[in-house]
Design an enzyme around this catalytic site. Structure first.
Site, mmCIF file in Angstrom:
data_model
loop_
_atom_site.group_PDB
_atom_site.id
_atom_site.type_symbol
_atom_site.label_atom_id
_atom_site.label_comp_id
_atom_site.label_asym_id
_atom_site.label_seq_id
_atom_site.Cartn_x
_atom_site.Cartn_y
_atom_site.Cartn_z
ATOM 1 C CG LEU A 5 28.779 33.132 -18.059
ATOM 2 C CD1 LEU A 5 29.989 32.524 -18.752
ATOM 3 C CD2 LEU A 5 27.532 32.303 -18.361
ATOM 4 C CG ASP A 6 33.163 38.037 -17.871
ATOM 5 O OD1 ASP A 6 33.439 37.855 -16.672
ATOM 6 O OD2 ASP A 6 34.023 38.193 -18.756
#
Length: 322
Positions: free
Chosen positions: A64-65
């Site tokens: 997840l960025d």
């Protein structure tokens, strides 16, 4: 000949850190639903959670960025065997995009490279969302971890180079408008593996004739898992050991959408030895040909198998069940 005398300067220096006893790690099986904060990479979040739980073996289920917050399922021990199933699962996000501006990265961190007037209204935004529902083609962004010739695309982008990328088919299963306070638009999207929400926002902006970039991204669901039972790192850090362990869900939380098969004692032993079981010797299994199922004895998860060619074939076994 006498050996040379050692002095205080010759002896290795000891520090408080070197004298501190190592905290033993433990074998831990289960799934932690983490609510990752903005600004932290998925790997850093995993390292912190692993340290807090004193776990020996752990892994996450897809990155997840750092700029995104929300649901990051972490797998411990035997659960790591089934993490691939969440990599393949559909994801749900809530996102906000700002119309009228395109950036170099597609999000708020990048330099603004294009500014245009926003001349659409709520009805036009709703119509655009409908157009992007279903199977669509996306060109992966340059600022992504996809590799070309062994090198991530973002490294080319940082060097000022653009690499040609092929479009990929992805599926937008649901796309709903949550708020429209122009130039900001907030939406919820459920999408297939490999979908870039940044690119979706940019493409919607182009369809509206004004461009767009993403200003907020929060993941709220991965497969059947949701934020409802997630914990933050701060809450995990403040909790005592027993409370931390209570946040762990069982391994089969990853497999809740799989059809269930229950075996008797004899069949369970054969299954745990990796033997294929003839379907004719089992109770009817409510699963399609080639479909994967979760397998239990009277009380425990034994693993995952595939129903195919008249047999139940083991694919992943839970060692702690053996």
């Amino acid at each position: 000949m006498r050996p040379p005398r050692t002095t205080e300067l010759d002896r290795p220096m000891t520090t408080a850190a070197s004298q501190r006893p190592r905290v033993p790690r433990r074998l831990l099986d289960g799934v932690l639903l983490l609510d990752k904060p903005v600004g932290l990479s998925s790997n850093d979040a995993l390292i912190r959670a692993k340290r807090l739980l004193l776990a020996k073996k752990a892994g996450h289920t897809g990155t997840l960025d750092p700029l995104a917050s929300g649901l990051l399922p972490l797998c411990f021990g035997e659960a790591t065997k089934f993490s691939q199933d969440l990599l393949e699962a559909d994801k749900t996000y809530e996102a906000t995009m700002r119309l009228g501006q395109r950036t170099a990265t597609g999000d708020a961190e990048g330099e603004v490279i294009d500014t245009r007037p926003v001349e659409c209204d709520r009805a036009a935004v709703e119509a655009a969302l409908v157009r992007f529902t279903g199977e669509i083609v996306q060109v992966p962004p340059m600022y992504s971890a996809l590799k070309r010739d062994g090198k991530p695309l973002y490294e080319y982008a940082r060097a000022g180079q653009t690499v040609e990328r092929e479009g990929r088919n992805v599926t937008i299963l649901a796309l709903a408008l949550l708020a429209c306070d122009l130039p900001d638009v907030t939406f919820r999207v459920t999408c297939s593996k490999g979908t870039y929400v940044r690119t979706l926002a940019e493409d919607i902006g182009e369809a509206l004739g004004c461009g767009a970039h993403l200003t907020m991204l929060r993941r709220t669901g991965v497969g059947a898992l949701t934020l409802e039972h997630a914990v933050t790192l701060d809450a995990l850090s403040d909790a005592d050991d027993a409370s931390r362990d209570a946040w762990l869900q069982p391994v089969d939380a990853l497999l809740s959408t799989f059809p269930l098969v229950r075996l008797d004692e004899t069949s369970a032993k054969r299954f745990l030895h990796g033997q294929r079981l003839p379907l004719s010797a089992l109770d009817p299994i409510d699963a399609a040909e080639g479909e994967r199922v979760r397998v239990y004895d009277a009380t425990r998860l034994l693993g995952v198998a595939r129903k195919a060619n008249g047999v139940l074939a083991p694919e992943r076994l839970v060692v702690t069940a053996a």
